[in-house]
Design a protein around this motif. Sequence first.
Motif, PDB file in Angstrom:
ATOM      1  N   LEU A 271      51.479  74.713  19.133  1.00 12.24           N
ATOM      2  CA  LEU A 271      52.681  75.110  18.404  1.00 12.24           C
ATOM      3  C   LEU A 271      53.365  76.303  19.067  1.00 12.24           C
ATOM      4  O   LEU A 271      52.737  77.059  19.801  1.00 12.24           O
ATOM      5  CB  LEU A 271      52.327  75.468  16.954  1.00 12.24           C
ATOM      6  N   ASP A 272      54.632  76.463  18.750  1.00 10.09           N
ATOM      7  CA  ASP A 272      55.379  77.632  19.202  1.00 10.09           C
ATOM      8  C   ASP A 272      54.884  78.855  18.430  1.00 10.09           C
ATOM      9  O   ASP A 272      54.931  78.890  17.201  1.00 10.09           O
ATOM     10  CB  ASP A 272      56.877  77.412  18.954  1.00 10.09           C
ATOM     11  N   ARG A 273      54.413  79.874  19.180  1.00 11.77           N
ATOM     12  CA  ARG A 273      53.839  81.060  18.538  1.00 11.77           C
ATOM     13  C   ARG A 273      54.848  81.804  17.675  1.00 11.77           C
ATOM     14  O   ARG A 273      54.477  82.533  16.761  1.00 11.77           O
ATOM     15  CB  ARG A 273      53.320  82.039  19.595  1.00 11.77           C
ATOM     16  N   LYS A 274      56.140  81.643  17.967  1.00 12.18           N
ATOM     17  CA  LYS A 274      57.169  82.377  17.231  1.00 12.18           C
ATOM     18  C   LYS A 274      57.734  81.585  16.058  1.00 12.18           C
ATOM     19  O   LYS A 274      58.585  82.093  15.330  1.00 12.18           O
ATOM     20  CB  LYS A 274      58.301  82.761  18.191  1.00 12.18           C
ATOM     21  N   SER A 275      57.265  80.366  15.874  1.00  7.78           N
ATOM     22  CA  SER A 275      57.814  79.530  14.807  1.00  7.78           C
ATOM     23  C   SER A 275      57.202  79.891  13.457  1.00  7.78           C
ATOM     24  O   SER A 275      56.036  80.292  13.381  1.00  7.78           O
ATOM     25  CB  SER A 275      57.554  78.045  15.100  1.00  7.78           C
ATOM     26  N   PRO A 276      57.962  79.745  12.362  1.00 11.47           N
ATOM     27  CA  PRO A 276      57.419  79.980  11.014  1.00 11.47           C
ATOM     28  C   PRO A 276      56.240  79.050  10.703  1.00 11.47           C
ATOM     29  O   PRO A 276      55.350  79.417   9.926  1.00 11.47           O
ATOM     30  CB  PRO A 276      58.610  79.685  10.095  1.00 11.47           C
ATOM     31  N   GLN A 277      56.251  77.851  11.314  1.00 11.62           N
ATOM     32  CA  GLN A 277      55.176  76.891  11.076  1.00 11.62           C
ATOM     33  C   GLN A 277      53.825  77.459  11.532  1.00 11.62           C
ATOM     34  O   GLN A 277      52.793  77.243  10.889  1.00 11.62           O
ATOM     35  CB  GLN A 277      55.459  75.579  11.814  1.00 11.62           C
ATOM     36  N   PHE A 278      53.841  78.197  12.640  1.00 12.92           N
ATOM     37  CA  PHE A 278      52.631  78.813  13.171  1.00 12.92           C
ATOM     38  C   PHE A 278      52.012  79.747  12.136  1.00 12.92           C
ATOM     39  O   PHE A 278      50.825  79.668  11.827  1.00 12.92           O
ATOM     40  CB  PHE A 278      52.971  79.580  14.461  1.00 12.92           C
ATOM     41  N   THR A 279      52.837  80.623  11.579  1.00 12.95           N
ATOM     42  CA  THR A 279      52.360  81.586  10.581  1.00 12.95           C
ATOM     43  C   THR A 279      51.926  80.885   9.297  1.00 12.95           C
ATOM     44  O   THR A 279      50.882  81.218   8.711  1.00 12.95           O
ATOM     45  CB  THR A 279      53.466  82.608  10.259  1.00 12.95           C
ATOM     46  N   THR A 280      52.699  79.901   8.857  1.00 15.90           N
ATOM     47  CA  THR A 280      52.387  79.192   7.613  1.00 15.90           C
ATOM     48  C   THR A 280      51.058  78.458   7.704  1.00 15.90           C
ATOM     49  O   THR A 280      50.232  78.529   6.780  1.00 15.90           O
ATOM     50  CB  THR A 280      53.509  78.183   7.280  1.00 15.90           C
ATOM     51  N   ILE A 281      50.845  77.750   8.823  1.00 17.69           N
ATOM     52  CA  ILE A 281      49.593  77.001   8.990  1.00 17.69           C
ATOM     53  C   ILE A 281      48.401  77.951   9.033  1.00 17.69           C
ATOM     54  O   ILE A 281      47.355  77.697   8.422  1.00 17.69           O
ATOM     55  CB  ILE A 281      49.646  76.127  10.261  1.00 17.69           C
ATOM     56  N   PHE A 282      48.560  79.079   9.725  1.00 15.00           N
ATOM     57  CA  PHE A 282      47.455  80.035   9.805  1.00 15.00           C
ATOM     58  C   PHE A 282      47.159  80.647   8.432  1.00 15.00           C
ATOM     59  O   PHE A 282      45.999  80.784   8.037  1.00 15.00           O
ATOM     60  CB  PHE A 282      47.772  81.137  10.819  1.00 15.00           C
ATOM     61  N   HIS A 283      48.208  81.002   7.701  1.00 14.04           N
ATOM     62  CA  HIS A 283      48.029  81.576   6.359  1.00 14.04           C
ATOM     63  C   HIS A 283      47.314  80.584   5.440  1.00 14.04           C
ATOM     64  O   HIS A 283      46.353  80.943   4.739  1.00 14.04           O
ATOM     65  CB  HIS A 283      49.392  81.956   5.771  1.00 14.04           C
ATOM     66  N   ASN A 284      47.768  79.335   5.441  1.00 15.79           N
ATOM     67  CA  ASN A 284      47.149  78.316   4.587  1.00 15.79           C
ATOM     68  C   ASN A 284      45.702  78.049   4.989  1.00 15.79           C
ATOM     69  O   ASN A 284      44.848  77.762   4.140  1.00 15.79           O
ATOM     70  CB  ASN A 284      47.958  77.017   4.640  1.00 15.79           C
ATOM     71  N   THR A 285      45.437  78.134   6.296  1.00 15.60           N
ATOM     72  CA  THR A 285      44.063  77.965   6.783  1.00 15.60           C
ATOM     73  C   THR A 285      43.167  79.077   6.255  1.00 15.60           C
ATOM     74  O   THR A 285      42.036  78.826   5.816  1.00 15.60           O
ATOM     75  CB  THR A 285      44.023  77.959   8.323  1.00 15.60           C
ATOM     76  N   LEU A 286      43.664  80.313   6.298  1.00 14.51           N
ATOM     77  CA  LEU A 286      42.890  81.444   5.781  1.00 14.51           C
ATOM     78  C   LEU A 286      42.592  81.282   4.290  1.00 14.51           C
ATOM     79  O   LEU A 286      41.468  81.527   3.837  1.00 14.51           O
ATOM     80  CB  LEU A 286      43.648  82.752   6.013  1.00 14.51           C
ATOM     81  N   ILE A 287      43.598  80.867   3.530  1.00 13.70           N
ATOM     82  CA  ILE A 287      43.416  80.701   2.082  1.00 13.70           C
ATOM     83  C   ILE A 287      42.406  79.595   1.782  1.00 13.70           C
ATOM     84  O   ILE A 287      41.479  79.771   0.979  1.00 13.70           O
ATOM     85  CB  ILE A 287      44.766  80.387   1.398  1.00 13.70           C
TER      86      ILE A 287
END
Length: 501
Positions: A271-287
Amino acid sequence: MSFVKKLASASFWLTIASWVSSAVGILTMLIFARILSVDEFGLIATATLVTAFFDLFSRLGTEAYLIKEVDPDSEDINTAWTIQLIIKLLIALTIFSFSSWTASYFNEPQLENILKALALIPLFLAFANIGIALLKKEMAFKTLMFWDASAKITSFIITLILILITPTYWAYIVGMVSYFAIITTTSYYFSSYRPALCLSRLNKQISFSQWTLLKGIVNYFNNKCDQLIISKFVGSAALGAFSITQRIYETASDVLVLPFISILYPGLGQLDRKSPQFTTIFHNTLITTSVVVILLTGLLAINAEQLVIIALGSAEKWSVVANLLPIAAPLLITRILLFALFDVLTLLDKIKFLFKFELITAIVSSIVLFLAVYWGDIEALVIARIILTAVSCLVLLFVLQRLISLSVAAYLLESLPFVIASGAAYLITAPFQLLLINEVTNLLCVLATSFVYTSIYIAVLISFITLFKNHSTTYALISLQLSKLKMMVWQKLTKSDAKQM
């Protein structure tokens, strides 16, 4: 195949591989816990501690480099393999040459021959096929599962045969060496790539690897300083008990959590490191991970004594483990979080930062843990380790908040109900467990306690999700997935009833 389907497939096969590996590991521990003394376990733990130190010099990040590169060519791949070959051969020679000095340092004469035998491991791995890294890059985890599982099962059979011949720690050592010999040999069967000697991309890879190596050195002292302190200042018996405690909670995470977290690096790498999808997927993974890992922590804590009796055979022989396990259980949470946070920061090319961070934490940890043992005992050391790793997680979360706009406040607030659910489950289940302990077998007690604990945990959790789903996108997503799961189960039940009629 879509990204989501790739993640689902990878997660499935990694879970299977983890189950096979953990099953073999648990069976091995069950057998040797009844054969070996606590001192002998400590001797093995000391030997693996020493070999792990030398092995870290081989972790130059060549595999991570190939995964990170968009389209590595044959020169990139062959250079990575050649670096691996040279370094691991030097490590094998070093372990063998310094085995006598190391045995004298730890005041364990038997350690010399054990280290000479374990020197075969880096010797074998020096020739392993680098094509395995390409399979990880392609997320071909089905093939990787069969590769590792076949080696694990075969080496376990060899270990069982050796136990019948010589029921000593040598059966464990030879079984361990045989696993890596099989891994190296079969790597050429499971990957069609054929490496060749090449150093044309040495400078390019070294520029990436130098920080990975330095980070690996300080990471070793950061993660192993507790074992080093125990082995040197407390003794091999204490180290044996401490290493078994680690093995139990690490097995729990390896079976149910790490398979999913392990695909995070190659998955997010696409994924593109700067994309919102990157942050969203990581956040959901943590939760999602936090839901599972907090539940596991509570189950380990409440079932500690019964699990020790079932797994190790004697609560008296392994009394230190029974006392340490409920205290050390929270390390399962911080271990998983640090694993995920380090992976993401590596993807963001923050290798230099991670080195500096690890260096500072290694220095602080060494001082704090030494003082914990000097002024207290092993339990004080474990508590100090929990505090240190929790602080490390918080610092890295705030760093990611700056880099990818990950909201630390949102993560902590959304994770708080999991902690409350776990606490409520513990308070309600503990009295129920006391009634069972003297009435049923240890296994039945663990199963019944775990069922009640998990049921209460899930019930409280669903209540929080229902209450806050309109205020949290993450909880709304979880609620939606639960609704889909409920619908799926209902459809299957109604279809089953229709067929019976």
